[in-house]
Design a protein around this motif. Structure first.
Motif, PDB file in Angstrom:
ATOM      1  N   ASP A  31      44.830  22.146  -1.737  1.00  0.00           N
ATOM      2  CA  ASP A  31      43.847  21.267  -2.354  1.00  0.00           C
ATOM      3  C   ASP A  31      42.555  21.272  -1.530  1.00  0.00           C
ATOM      4  O   ASP A  31      42.489  21.820  -0.424  1.00  0.00           O
ATOM      5  N   VAL A  32      41.561  20.623  -2.098  1.00  0.00           N
ATOM      6  CA  VAL A  32      40.251  20.547  -1.460  1.00  0.00           C
ATOM      7  C   VAL A  32      39.773  19.097  -1.496  1.00  0.00           C
ATOM      8  O   VAL A  32      39.964  18.402  -2.497  1.00  0.00           O
ATOM      9  N   LEU A  33      39.168  18.651  -0.405  1.00  0.00           N
ATOM     10  CA  LEU A  33      38.514  17.355  -0.381  1.00  0.00           C
ATOM     11  C   LEU A  33      37.033  17.563  -0.677  1.00  0.00           C
ATOM     12  O   LEU A  33      36.365  18.364  -0.017  1.00  0.00           O
ATOM     13  N   LEU A  34      36.547  16.849  -1.677  1.00  0.00           N
ATOM     14  CA  LEU A  34      35.138  16.882  -2.047  1.00  0.00           C
ATOM     15  C   LEU A  34      34.462  15.684  -1.398  1.00  0.00           C
ATOM     16  O   LEU A  34      34.742  14.541  -1.744  1.00  0.00           O
ATOM     17  N   ARG A  35      33.597  15.955  -0.440  1.00  0.00           N
ATOM     18  CA  ARG A  35      32.876  14.896   0.263  1.00  0.00           C
ATOM     19  C   ARG A  35      31.495  14.748  -0.375  1.00  0.00           C
ATOM     20  O   ARG A  35      30.774  15.750  -0.553  1.00  0.00           O
ATOM     21  N   VAL A  36      31.116  13.510  -0.701  1.00  0.00           N
ATOM     22  CA  VAL A  36      29.823  13.231  -1.326  1.00  0.00           C
ATOM     23  C   VAL A  36      28.967  12.474  -0.313  1.00  0.00           C
ATOM     24  O   VAL A  36      29.201  11.290  -0.047  1.00  0.00           O
ATOM     25  N   GLY A  37      28.008  13.158   0.263  1.00  0.00           N
ATOM     26  CA  GLY A  37      27.177  12.524   1.279  1.00  0.00           C
ATOM     27  C   GLY A  37      28.035  11.986   2.409  1.00  0.00           C
ATOM     28  O   GLY A  37      28.981  12.625   2.862  1.00  0.00           O
ATOM     29  N   GLY A  38      27.711  10.777   2.827  1.00  0.00           N
ATOM     30  CA  GLY A  38      28.459  10.151   3.911  1.00  0.00           C
ATOM     31  C   GLY A  38      29.431   9.098   3.437  1.00  0.00           C
ATOM     32  O   GLY A  38      29.776   8.179   4.195  1.00  0.00           O
ATOM     33  N   LEU A  61      29.862   8.304  -5.516  1.00  0.00           N
ATOM     34  CA  LEU A  61      31.238   8.775  -5.406  1.00  0.00           C
ATOM     35  C   LEU A  61      32.095   8.224  -6.536  1.00  0.00           C
ATOM     36  O   LEU A  61      32.889   8.958  -7.146  1.00  0.00           O
ATOM     37  N   ALA A  62      31.928   6.952  -6.863  1.00  0.00           N
ATOM     38  CA  ALA A  62      32.712   6.346  -7.945  1.00  0.00           C
ATOM     39  C   ALA A  62      32.432   7.042  -9.270  1.00  0.00           C
ATOM     40  O   ALA A  62      33.350   7.269 -10.082  1.00  0.00           O
TER      41      ALA A  62
END
Length: 434
Positions: free
Chosen positions: A180-187, A233-234
């Motif tokens: 799997d991959v974690l998608l990070r959005v900004g901080g 993110l939401a």
């Protein structure tokens, strides 16, 4: 003929500052050049820093025929050509397009993708990010919405080692061991967990959602959203229908690739990792790198966000000799080089805003007192903008109207700047790096 010159660049807003810019994004590219004191500057975006040997030939020819001859590496793994004539935009675009370096004129400034440069080469990452890189670049170039991204919006594809994750990109893909991959959005404190096969599409969704959420065209990066990254993110979670999970702490310092011979990849081949003093590759060095990739490697080069170059696909039994040849040409091939960890902006006379010839000062300091083993990186800046400075822990040398100041940066904090005379700079920098 294509337009080549932009309006003067405006200063970016501070992160989180909700004040619209009054000018458009003037970040330079291949089609919109930047006026510098030494001529026009072209920034050729190379997603993941990847360029074929044949494309490298084209860049070298353009630098020699139109500019000063050297290739300048950027902190996003791109290549810059300097001292170009103001009217070269049409020829530049034509030749870059013919070589495949300009797949979409409308998207050329938004192809800002950094990737773990040793991914798939040393066995250390959780996944090879190469397939994500190719897919995300294709998706970006096919997206009409993505055209509106600024030239500063950044994607990072990290294979799990924490190198490009540390660069603070707007959208980061972080590989997990389970596929799997974690998608990070900004901080944002949380991340979105998606299957590896959906990684590139999820990254594009996050970028397009940012454009829909930005209050005005002057909001260029996620850190500038007035509500912060959590609301964004939401929205991304809802669009993807994927679970959110606590994001791992972002590394305070990047796992920067070392210089030397790289081994451990699944293919059994080796790679050569070298640095360029002050990020500047001479014409002869660039030809040697391209020839090495073509004759002894897999035909590609990978430019790194730390102003280095990786040559993949080398036969292990030839690696030491080939590395020696690159070192003899003046490239950094090991941690014992006095240039290891030393960086600088272009300074005078190339930049009108610079208050000092910081490259000459950096070279003098290296010659007088090279950094000790394990020294902190040092970056020399000609003005307070500190263009291209590193992340994490580093020694900051900055020119001021009254001289130069030296401080040590530790993540988000720094020591009090100390005014230092030009004569005393080598000793002061050596002490700060230790």
């Amino acid at each position: 003929m294509l337009a080549a010159m932009p309006p003067p660049a405006s200063s970016p807003s501070a992160p989180g500052e909700n004040s619209p810019r009054t000018r458009g994004d003037a970040c330079p590219g291949s089609l919109r050049l930047h006026r510098a004191d030494d001529g026009a500057l072209a920034r050729v975006r190379l997603p993941g820093g990847i360029v074929t040997a044949e494309q490298a030939d084209v860049l070298g020819e353009l630098a020699a025929e139109l500019g000063e001859g050297d290739i300048h590496l950027t902190s996003r793994g791109n290549a810059q050509l300097r001292a170009l004539p103001a009217d070269c935009g049409g020829e530049l675009a034509l030749r870059l397009g013919e070589s495949g370096l300009l797949p979409s004129a409308r998207h050329e400034r938004v192809r800002n993708l950094v990737a773990s440069p040793l991914s798939g080469l040393d066995g250390r990452g959780n996944a090879d990010v190469g397939p994500w890189l190719a897919e995300l670049d294709a998706l970006l170039c096919a997206s009409e919405r993505a055209v509106a991204l600024s030239g500063r919006f950044l994607f990072a594809l990290d294979d799990g080692r924490g190198d490009v994750d540390a660069l603070g990109a707007d959208v980061t893909l972080l590989a997990r061991r389970d596929g799997d991959v974690l998608l990070r959005v900004g901080g944002a404190a949380d991340a979105v967990r998606v299957p590896g096969a959906q990684a590139a599409g999820a990254a594009l969704v996050a970028a397009e959602t940012f454009l829909d959420s930005a209050p005005d065209a002057g909001t260029w990066r996620i850190a500038e959203l007035p509500d912060g990254p959590e609301v964004l993110l939401a929205q991304v979670v809802r669009k993807l229908g994927a679970p959110r999970t606590p994001a791992p702490a972002r590394p305070g310092e990047a796992a920067v690739p070392g210089t030397g011979v790289v081994t451990g990849g699944a293919s059994g081949a080796a790679a050569l990792s070298v640095g360029a003093p002050l990020g500047r590759v001479t014409a002869a060095q660039w030809r040697l790198l391209a020839d090495t990739a073509r004759g002894a490697g897999d035909g590609t080069l990978r430019l790194t966000p730390w102003r280095g170059v990786v040559v993949p696909g080398v036969a292990p039994e030839r690696a030491a000799v080939l590395l020696g040849a690159l070192g003899a040409a003046g490239l950094v091939t090991g941690p014992d080089s006095p240039w290891s960890g030393v960086g600088a902006c272009i300074g005078r006379p190339g930049c009108a805003k610079s208050l000092s010839d910081v490259r000459a000062l950096a070279a003098a300091a290296v010659g007088a007192a090279p950094g000790p083993a394990g020294a902190l990186p040092v970056y020399w800046s000609g003005c307070a903008r500190r263009c291209g400075h590193p992340h994490g822990d580093w020694v900051d040398v900055v020119a001021t109207p009254d001289g130069h100041e030296v401080s040590v940066v530790h993540g988000d904090s720094r020591t009090s700047p100390v005014a230092v005379t030009e004569r005393a700079l080598p000793a002061a920098v050596t002490a700060a790096r230790a």
